[in-house]
Design a protein around this motif. Structure first.
Motif, PDB file in Angstrom:
ATOM      1  N   LEU A 113       0.826  -1.204   0.000  1.00  0.00           N
ATOM      2  CA  LEU A 113       0.000   0.000   0.000  1.00  0.00           C
ATOM      3  C   LEU A 113       0.862   1.257   0.000  1.00  0.00           C
ATOM      4  O   LEU A 113       0.536   2.249  -0.671  1.00  0.00           O
ATOM      5  N   ARG A 114       1.961   1.226   0.739  1.00  0.00           N
ATOM      6  CA  ARG A 114       2.861   2.383   0.726  1.00  0.00           C
ATOM      7  C   ARG A 114       3.460   2.588  -0.669  1.00  0.00           C
ATOM      8  O   ARG A 114       3.603   3.725  -1.138  1.00  0.00           O
ATOM      9  N   LYS A 115       3.798   1.487  -1.323  1.00  0.00           N
ATOM     10  CA  LYS A 115       4.334   1.606  -2.676  1.00  0.00           C
ATOM     11  C   LYS A 115       3.284   2.157  -3.634  1.00  0.00           C
ATOM     12  O   LYS A 115       3.602   2.951  -4.532  1.00  0.00           O
ATOM     13  N   LEU A 116       2.027   1.714  -3.456  1.00  0.00           N
ATOM     14  CA  LEU A 116       0.959   2.249  -4.308  1.00  0.00           C
ATOM     15  C   LEU A 116       0.768   3.748  -4.089  1.00  0.00           C
ATOM     16  O   LEU A 116       0.569   4.515  -5.037  1.00  0.00           O
ATOM     17  N   LEU A 117       0.812   4.165  -2.828  1.00  0.00           N
ATOM     18  CA  LEU A 117       0.660   5.589  -2.548  1.00  0.00           C
ATOM     19  C   LEU A 117       1.796   6.406  -3.150  1.00  0.00           C
ATOM     20  O   LEU A 117       1.577   7.477  -3.731  1.00  0.00           O
ATOM     21  N   SER A 118       3.017   5.889  -3.023  1.00  0.00           N
ATOM     22  CA  SER A 118       4.143   6.601  -3.629  1.00  0.00           C
ATOM     23  C   SER A 118       4.061   6.574  -5.149  1.00  0.00           C
ATOM     24  O   SER A 118       4.441   7.544  -5.813  1.00  0.00           O
ATOM     25  N   ASP A 162      -0.293  -2.296 -10.467  1.00  0.00           N
ATOM     26  CA  ASP A 162      -0.004  -2.407  -9.043  1.00  0.00           C
ATOM     27  C   ASP A 162       1.259  -1.627  -8.740  1.00  0.00           C
ATOM     28  O   ASP A 162       1.706  -0.810  -9.553  1.00  0.00           O
ATOM     29  N   GLU A 163       1.873  -1.886  -7.579  1.00  0.00           N
ATOM     30  CA  GLU A 163       3.026  -1.087  -7.179  1.00  0.00           C
ATOM     31  C   GLU A 163       4.264  -1.360  -8.021  1.00  0.00           C
ATOM     32  O   GLU A 163       5.230  -0.583  -7.980  1.00  0.00           O
ATOM     33  N   SER A 164       4.255  -2.466  -8.814  1.00  0.00           N
ATOM     34  CA  SER A 164       5.448  -2.835  -9.581  1.00  0.00           C
ATOM     35  C   SER A 164       5.342  -2.519 -11.063  1.00  0.00           C
ATOM     36  O   SER A 164       6.361  -2.319 -11.720  1.00  0.00           O
ATOM     37  N   GLY A 165       4.148  -2.506 -11.621  1.00  0.00           N
ATOM     38  CA  GLY A 165       4.020  -2.245 -13.044  1.00  0.00           C
ATOM     39  C   GLY A 165       2.599  -2.434 -13.531  1.00  0.00           C
ATOM     40  O   GLY A 165       1.655  -2.612 -12.745  1.00  0.00           O
ATOM     41  N   PRO A 246       6.320   0.822 -16.292  1.00  0.00           N
ATOM     42  CA  PRO A 246       7.031  -0.460 -16.394  1.00  0.00           C
ATOM     43  C   PRO A 246       6.067  -1.600 -16.672  1.00  0.00           C
ATOM     44  O   PRO A 246       4.994  -1.683 -16.078  1.00  0.00           O
ATOM     45  N   VAL A 247       6.467  -2.482 -17.579  1.00  0.00           N
ATOM     46  CA  VAL A 247       5.608  -3.584 -17.992  1.00  0.00           C
ATOM     47  C   VAL A 247       6.235  -4.935 -17.663  1.00  0.00           C
ATOM     48  O   VAL A 247       5.642  -5.760 -16.958  1.00  0.00           O
ATOM     49  N   ALA A 248       7.457  -5.198 -18.165  1.00  0.00           N
ATOM     50  CA  ALA A 248       8.051  -6.527 -17.996  1.00  0.00           C
ATOM     51  C   ALA A 248       9.551  -6.440 -18.234  1.00  0.00           C
ATOM     52  O   ALA A 248      10.084  -5.394 -18.637  1.00  0.00           O
ATOM     53  N   ARG A 249      10.211  -7.552 -17.980  1.00  0.00           N
ATOM     54  CA  ARG A 249      11.623  -7.726 -18.313  1.00  0.00           C
ATOM     55  C   ARG A 249      11.777  -8.958 -19.189  1.00  0.00           C
ATOM     56  O   ARG A 249      11.061  -9.957 -19.018  1.00  0.00           O
ATOM     57  N   VAL A 250      12.709  -8.862 -20.119  1.00  0.00           N
ATOM     58  CA  VAL A 250      12.951  -9.977 -21.032  1.00  0.00           C
ATOM     59  C   VAL A 250      13.556 -11.126 -20.241  1.00  0.00           C
ATOM     60  O   VAL A 250      14.585 -10.960 -19.563  1.00  0.00           O
ATOM     61  N   ILE A 264      10.600 -14.323 -28.042  1.00  0.00           N
ATOM     62  CA  ILE A 264      11.086 -13.554 -26.898  1.00  0.00           C
ATOM     63  C   ILE A 264      10.031 -13.665 -25.798  1.00  0.00           C
ATOM     64  O   ILE A 264       8.888 -13.229 -25.970  1.00  0.00           O
ATOM     65  N   TYR A 265      10.433 -14.283 -24.685  1.00  0.00           N
ATOM     66  CA  TYR A 265       9.537 -14.458 -23.545  1.00  0.00           C
ATOM     67  C   TYR A 265       9.892 -13.437 -22.469  1.00  0.00           C
ATOM     68  O   TYR A 265      11.069 -13.227 -22.161  1.00  0.00           O
ATOM     69  N   CYS A 266       8.877 -12.832 -21.905  1.00  0.00           N
ATOM     70  CA  CYS A 266       9.081 -11.773 -20.908  1.00  0.00           C
ATOM     71  C   CYS A 266       8.297 -12.105 -19.641  1.00  0.00           C
ATOM     72  O   CYS A 266       7.255 -12.776 -19.688  1.00  0.00           O
ATOM     73  N   LYS A 267       8.799 -11.612 -18.532  1.00  0.00           N
ATOM     74  CA  LYS A 267       8.157 -11.820 -17.236  1.00  0.00           C
ATOM     75  C   LYS A 267       7.554 -10.502 -16.770  1.00  0.00           C
ATOM     76  O   LYS A 267       8.268  -9.514 -16.609  1.00  0.00           O
ATOM     77  N   PRO A 268       6.245 -10.455 -16.545  1.00  0.00           N
ATOM     78  CA  PRO A 268       5.623  -9.198 -16.105  1.00  0.00           C
ATOM     79  C   PRO A 268       6.179  -8.753 -14.749  1.00  0.00           C
ATOM     80  O   PRO A 268       6.466  -9.570 -13.873  1.00  0.00           O
ATOM     81  N   LEU A 269       6.308  -7.462 -14.588  1.00  0.00           N
ATOM     82  CA  LEU A 269       6.758  -6.925 -13.302  1.00  0.00           C
ATOM     83  C   LEU A 269       5.620  -6.884 -12.290  1.00  0.00           C
ATOM     84  O   LEU A 269       5.873  -6.954 -11.086  1.00  0.00           O
ATOM     85  N   ALA A 270       4.391  -6.778 -12.747  1.00  0.00           N
ATOM     86  CA  ALA A 270       3.254  -6.759 -11.828  1.00  0.00           C
ATOM     87  C   ALA A 270       2.984  -8.158 -11.291  1.00  0.00           C
ATOM     88  O   ALA A 270       3.379  -9.171 -11.890  1.00  0.00           O
TER      89      ALA A 270
END
Length: 305
Positions: A113-118, A162-165, A246-250, A264-270
């Motif tokens: 929640l703190r990350k979401l607020l920031s 979310d707070e990550s992407g 931010p969406v993902a990393r390869v 190319i496969y990517c991993k979502p950050l969210a």
């Protein structure tokens, strides 16, 4: 037998001895004398010791059953007490473990929640918080339902993160709730930008990937400059997602000799699984400048355009 030969005195059975009162007085005096003599001279001590030594085996034998009964009852009572204490300790341990688990969950939720607020403070696009109620029961889609709907200002097509992407996009809006399609859904696509190279591409959902789903970059040349761990963000060319999110990393780049395109496969950050709190962005069209008005048409002197 002649009568003269019979004894005139009474038989011994009927003979009269000392009276009962005199005997009581004599025996009382004797007892008093013995008590005084024992107190002053300890004359009966050896007798008592001898009698105690002689009677000790009998006392020991008579007392053992009572002692065994007491020990047995005490053993069973202590066993019951130990079992009750063990049950109480196990219940207390379970309660403490549950409290610790809840405290850990609350701590993790507080951090998110703190990350979401920031994140909301850093975003240039207005956003509102929402909570995920449940996952949709359809096994062929990857969607969740949030507790914000049409009455809360949510519109169809707006991004959710979310707070990550970036997490997905609102695809259905109801009066009180909304349905969000996650990035890993097979029908979801998002324009992305490789931060390292500046190349644009389109990422498609891949629900069959490991760890519950991922995304895949398609139609990328096999000799394209793309590496593992490259960061992908939203490009903003679709007018739906603001640029720079931010969406993902390869995660893996697979180049085949028999194909002109790389896989190319990517991993979502969210957090696509188990997410609870999200941020719903406002429509991007509200932040775009208005379209310029068309230039007036200048006519020549002949009336032609």
């Amino acid at each position: 037998m002649p009568l003269g030969t019979l004894e005139r005195s009474a038989p011994p059975f009927f003979k009269q001895g000392p009276s009962a009162l005199s005997r009581l007085a004599a025996f009382s005096a004797l007892a008093l004398f013995l008590m005084v003599a024992d107190t002053r001279f300890q004359i009966t001590g050896p007798v008592r010791q001898a009698l105690g030594a002689a009677l000790y085996p009998l006392q020991w034998v008579m007392f053992k059953p009572v002692e065994f009964a007491r020990q047995g009852s005490g053993y069973f009572q202590s066993l019951q007490d130990a079992q009750a204490a063990a049950d109480a300790a196990s219940q207390k341990l379970v309660a403490v473990a549950q409290q610790a688990h809840q405290a850990e969950q609350l701590a993790q939720e507080n951090i998110r929640l703190r990350k979401l607020l920031s994140l909301r403070d850093r975003l240039q696009t207005p956003a509102q918080a929402a909570q995920v109620i449940y996952d949709t029961p359809d096994p062929y889609t990857r969607r969740v339902v949030i507790d914000q709907g049409q009455m809360h200002g949510v519109e169809q097509g707006v991004p959710v993160m979310d707070e990550s992407g970036v997490l997905g996009q609102v695809t259905r809006v109801f009066p009180l709730v909304s349905e969000v399609t996650l990035l890993v859904d097979r029908e979801q696509a998002i324009p992305v930008l490789n931060v390292r190279t500046g190349a644009r591409a389109v990422a498609y959902g891949d629900p069959t990937a490991e760890h519950g789903g991922g995304i895949e970059l398609r139609f990328i040349q096999a000799n394209a400059d793309i590496r593992e761990d490259d960061l992908l963000t939203t490009s903003g060319v679709d007018g739906v997602y603001p640029p720079g999110l931010p969406v993902a990393r390869v995660a893996h780049v697979e180049r085949r000799a028999d194909s002109a395109f790389a896989r190319i496969y990517c991993k979502p950050l969210a957090q696509v699984q188990g997410v609870r709190h999200v941020m719903v962005l406002k429509p991007l069209g509200e932040n775009l400048p208005p379209r310029p008005e068309p230039a007036p048409v200048v006519q020549n002197k002949r009336g032609r355009k």
